[in-house]
Each structure stands twice: as structure tokens, then as C-alpha cells.
Design a protein around this motif. Structure first.
Motif, PDB file in Angstrom:
ATOM      1  N   ALA A 152      -9.462   8.227  11.463  1.00 14.72           N
ATOM      2  CA  ALA A 152      -8.806   9.105  10.499  1.00 14.72           C
ATOM      3  C   ALA A 152      -7.318   8.792  10.330  1.00 14.72           C
ATOM      4  CB  ALA A 152      -8.993  10.567  10.905  1.00 14.72           C
ATOM      5  N   THR A 153      -6.600   8.680  11.432  1.00 12.75           N
ATOM      6  CA  THR A 153      -5.158   8.433  11.332  1.00 12.75           C
ATOM      7  C   THR A 153      -4.884   7.012  10.874  1.00 12.75           C
ATOM      8  OG1 THR A 153      -4.711  10.065  13.050  1.00 12.75           O
ATOM      9  CG2 THR A 153      -2.964   8.481  12.580  1.00 12.75           C
ATOM     10  N   TYR A 154      -5.653   6.056  11.368  1.00  9.90           N
ATOM     11  CA  TYR A 154      -5.490   4.666  10.924  1.00  9.90           C
ATOM     12  C   TYR A 154      -5.734   4.559   9.422  1.00  9.90           C
ATOM     13  CZ  TYR A 154      -5.975  -0.433  10.973  1.00  9.90           C
ATOM     14  OH  TYR A 154      -5.828  -1.782  10.745  1.00  9.90           O
ATOM     15  N   ALA A 155      -6.774   5.228   8.930  1.00 10.64           N
ATOM     16  CA  ALA A 155      -7.040   5.233   7.491  1.00 10.64           C
ATOM     17  C   ALA A 155      -5.872   5.846   6.731  1.00 10.64           C
ATOM     18  CB  ALA A 155      -8.327   5.994   7.193  1.00 10.64           C
ATOM     19  N   ALA A 156      -5.318   6.917   7.265  1.00 17.51           N
ATOM     20  CA  ALA A 156      -4.215   7.600   6.591  1.00 17.51           C
ATOM     21  C   ALA A 156      -2.988   6.705   6.465  1.00 17.51           C
ATOM     22  CB  ALA A 156      -3.858   8.873   7.350  1.00 17.51           C
ATOM     23  N   VAL A 157      -2.609   6.050   7.559  1.00 19.01           N
ATOM     24  CA  VAL A 157      -1.380   5.254   7.505  1.00 19.01           C
ATOM     25  C   VAL A 157      -1.580   3.990   6.677  1.00 19.01           C
ATOM     26  CG1 VAL A 157      -0.381   6.181   9.613  1.00 19.01           C
ATOM     27  CG2 VAL A 157      -1.899   4.195   9.771  1.00 19.01           C
ATOM     28  N   LYS A 158      -2.771   3.394   6.739  1.00 15.18           N
ATOM     29  CA  LYS A 158      -3.013   2.193   5.942  1.00 15.18           C
ATOM     30  C   LYS A 158      -3.122   2.521   4.453  1.00 15.18           C
ATOM     31  CE  LYS A 158      -2.942  -1.180   8.919  1.00 15.18           C
ATOM     32  NZ  LYS A 158      -1.950  -2.283   8.809  1.00 15.18           N
ATOM     33  N   ALA A 159      -3.692   3.681   4.130  1.00 15.61           N
ATOM     34  CA  ALA A 159      -3.708   4.122   2.736  1.00 15.61           C
ATOM     35  C   ALA A 159      -2.290   4.438   2.262  1.00 15.61           C
ATOM     36  CB  ALA A 159      -4.608   5.341   2.577  1.00 15.61           C
ATOM     37  N   GLY A 160      -1.507   5.030   3.155  1.00 17.86           N
ATOM     38  CA  GLY A 160      -0.108   5.286   2.812  1.00 17.86           C
ATOM     39  C   GLY A 160       0.649   4.006   2.524  1.00 17.86           C
ATOM     40  N   LEU A 161       0.412   2.970   3.337  1.00 17.05           N
ATOM     41  CA  LEU A 161       1.071   1.685   3.111  1.00 17.05           C
ATOM     42  C   LEU A 161       0.646   1.092   1.772  1.00 17.05           C
ATOM     43  CD1 LEU A 161       2.849  -0.633   4.167  1.00 17.05           C
ATOM     44  CD2 LEU A 161       0.808  -1.560   5.293  1.00 17.05           C
ATOM     45  N   ALA A 162      -0.633   1.223   1.440  1.00 18.82           N
ATOM     46  CA  ALA A 162      -1.123   0.687   0.171  1.00 18.82           C
ATOM     47  C   ALA A 162      -0.458   1.382  -1.015  1.00 18.82           C
ATOM     48  CB  ALA A 162      -2.642   0.832   0.097  1.00 18.82           C
ATOM     49  N   HIS A 163      -0.353   2.689  -0.967  1.00 14.64           N
ATOM     50  CA  HIS A 163       0.253   3.409  -2.089  1.00 14.64           C
ATOM     51  C   HIS A 163       1.767   3.222  -2.117  1.00 14.64           C
ATOM     52  CE1 HIS A 163      -3.181   5.332  -3.953  1.00 14.64           C
ATOM     53  NE2 HIS A 163      -3.706   5.442  -2.739  1.00 14.64           N
ATOM     54  N   PHE A 164       2.369   3.040  -0.967  1.00 11.27           N
ATOM     55  CA  PHE A 164       3.784   2.645  -0.926  1.00 11.27           C
ATOM     56  C   PHE A 164       3.973   1.350  -1.706  1.00 11.27           C
ATOM     57  CE2 PHE A 164       6.706  -0.274   1.386  1.00 11.27           C
ATOM     58  CZ  PHE A 164       7.913   0.300   1.006  1.00 11.27           C
ATOM     59  N   GLY A 165       3.106   0.378  -1.441  1.00 13.19           N
ATOM     60  CA  GLY A 165       3.223  -0.905  -2.128  1.00 13.19           C
ATOM     61  C   GLY A 165       3.001  -0.787  -3.618  1.00 13.19           C
ATOM     62  N   GLU A 166       2.009   0.001  -4.027  1.00 13.03           N
ATOM     63  CA  GLU A 166       1.735   0.177  -5.454  1.00 13.03           C
ATOM     64  C   GLU A 166       2.938   0.794  -6.169  1.00 13.03           C
ATOM     65  OE1 GLU A 166      -2.154   1.657  -7.576  1.00 13.03           O
ATOM     66  OE2 GLU A 166      -0.970   3.410  -6.940  1.00 13.03           O
TER      67      GLU A 166
END
Length: 268
Positions: A152-166
Motif C-alpha cells: 500500500a505505501t510503496y504503491a502510494a509513493v511510486k504513484a506520487g512520483l509518477a504524478h509528480f513527473g507528469e
């Protein structure tokens, strides 16, 4: 982007995808600096990368700390004479049920997988702008696209990184800095050594070199993203958008075996 002669900084470059990227960039004529937290492993990686006329060096630093980020950026710019490509690859994971995961492990994932790339990118932007043809490459995860139980937390931070990049890509559009997001699937790296889940649980592993080759191709065409995992992954992503309840049901049947297989998965 033509990588020949580009000045590249790769965090977490002493093993796995980062090390494979370093090899791929050097093959294209880039000049490379890699970072890592373990000086002995870093030194061994630099020796493995060095060859006739190749320009590569290492910086022992922890990018999850302010001091480590400052050391990383200052020494990389000094060694390379500037910066054209920043690869935010350093990462960490701790799998398991959320309520059974230590707060320190949750915070460590936030620090290294999300906070560090954001702050390092922010600090690197002046140097990247100076090059005029620059790129930030953020290594996210396939779990950012399809959340898996016990991550759950790994998914959250990696999704956050993806949207940061977008968002950052759009912020920097037309300003000489492009942003590429990479979504690796299961990859045969040291990070995965403590994960005992196999293909039957959705963890087929591909070589890091395959991910690196795909990243180089995407950089050369100024693509927006790299999604690994082939047609099976593409179908799962589509199903997760169109019928997330069906994905929920698929995971229900896998949960007992998956929980056992990943309960010791830790690389922080």
C-alpha cells in the motif's frame, strides 16, 4: 535526445536498474556519475563500468538526507562540468500488511521513494536548465498503475512520483527540460531477492538490461513514459481502469499465498 556526450547522474546506480542504465548510457557515449549508500558496492560498480575512454565516477551518499542530496548534486556537477540528465532511480520497499509495518519503514519509503526525488530534482533544475536540452527520468513502478495488496505505501509513493513527473513535465514544457516516467514490472534486481512471489502471483522477472534498453529508446524519442510487463500488464492496467472490482476479486484468491511470499520483502 541524443545521449552522446550528455552528462548523466543516476541515483541508486550501483546495482539493478540503475547499474544497467549506466551501462546503456555509456554505450551511447554519455558521461555518467552513479550514487549509492554503500561505498564498497559503489566502488565495485564503478570498476565494472570503467573501460577504454569511458567517463564514469561514483558518489557515496544517501539521497534520502539533505546532506546526501547536497553532496550528490555538488560532486556530480563538479565531476561532469554540468548536468543534462537526472535519473531518480534510488528506491526502497517494505512489503506486508499496513498495520504490521513499522512506522520507521513507512517513513523510509516516503523519504527515499518520493521526498528525495522531488527535492533532488528541485535542486538540480538550475543545472539542467543551463544545458538547454535536459531530461529528468523518474523510475516509478508498475505497482503505481495497479495497486497490489501488501504494497500500500510503496504503491502510494511510486504513484506520487509518477504524478509528480507528469505535472512537472507540463510545468517545464518548452523550457528545455523534459520529464520521462518509467514503470518497471518485476525486475531481477537485488531489491527483489527477499520477494518469494513467482509468476503465478504476478511477479515475473525480466533482466534490468531490458528495462534500460527501453528507457534509452524512450529518451531518444522524447517519450512520456515506459511501461514494462508486455501485453499481460497492459490488459491488467486496462481492466483496473474499466472494472477495478474484477481486479479486487482476482487478488482475493491470491492474497493468502501472496502475503506469505512477500512478508519478508524488504530493501530499505
Amino acid at each position: 535526445m541524443n545521449l552522446d556526450g550528455k552528462r548523466v547522474l543516476i541515483t541508486g546506480g550501483s546495482s539493478g536498474i540503475g547499474l544497467a542504465l549506466a551501462h546503456a548510457f555509456l554505450d551511447k557515449g554519455a558521461r555518467v556519475v552513479i550514487t549509492g549508500r554503500r561505498p564498497d558496492v559503489l566502488e565495485e560498480a564503478v570498476r565494472a563500468l570503467q573501460g577504454d575512454g569511458l567517463t564514469v565516477s561514483g558518489i557515496a551518499a544517501d539521497v534520502a538526507t539533505p546532506e546526501g542530496r547536497a553532496t550528490t548534486l555538488d560532486q556530480a556537477v563538479a565531476a561532469l562540468g554540468g548536468l543534462d540528465v537526472l535519473v531518480n532511480n534510488a528506491g526502497g520497499v517494505r512489503a506486508g500488511r499496513l498495520e504490521n509495518t513499522a512506522e520507521a519503514d513507512l517513513q523510509a519509503m516516503i523519504d527515499v521513494d518520493l521526498t528525495a526525488p522531488i527535492l533532488l530534482t528541485r535542486a538540480a533544475l538550475p543545472a539542467l536548465r543551463d544545458g538547454g536540452d535536459a531530461m529528468v527520468v523518474n523510475v516509478s513502478s508498475g505497482i503505481a498503475l495497479v495497486g497490489a495488496p501488501f504494497y500500500a505505501t510503496y504503491a502510494a509513493v511510486k504513484a506520487g512520483l509518477a504524478h509528480f513527473g507528469e505535472a512537472l513535465r507540463r510545468e517545464l514544457k518548452g523550457e528545455g527540460v523534459h520529464v520521462l516516467t518509467v514503470y518497471p514490472g518485476g525486475t531481477d534486481t537485488p531489491m527483489m531477492k527477499s520477494n518469494r512471489a513467482g509468476p503465478e502471483l504476478g511477479f515475473s522477472l525480466e533482466p534490468p538490461a531490458a528495462v534500460a534498453d527501453a528507457v534509452v529508446e524512450a529518451m531518444e524519442t522524447n517519450a512520456f513514459e515506459v511501461i514494462r510487463g508486455g501485453e499481460v500488464r497492459a490488459q491488467m492496467i486496462a481492466l483496473n481502469r474499466e472494472n477495478p472490482a474484477a481486479v479486487d476479486e482476482r487478488f482475493v484468491g491470491l492474497k493468502p499465498a501472496l502475503e506469505q511470499a512477500v512478508k519478508d520483502h524488504s530493501a530499505l
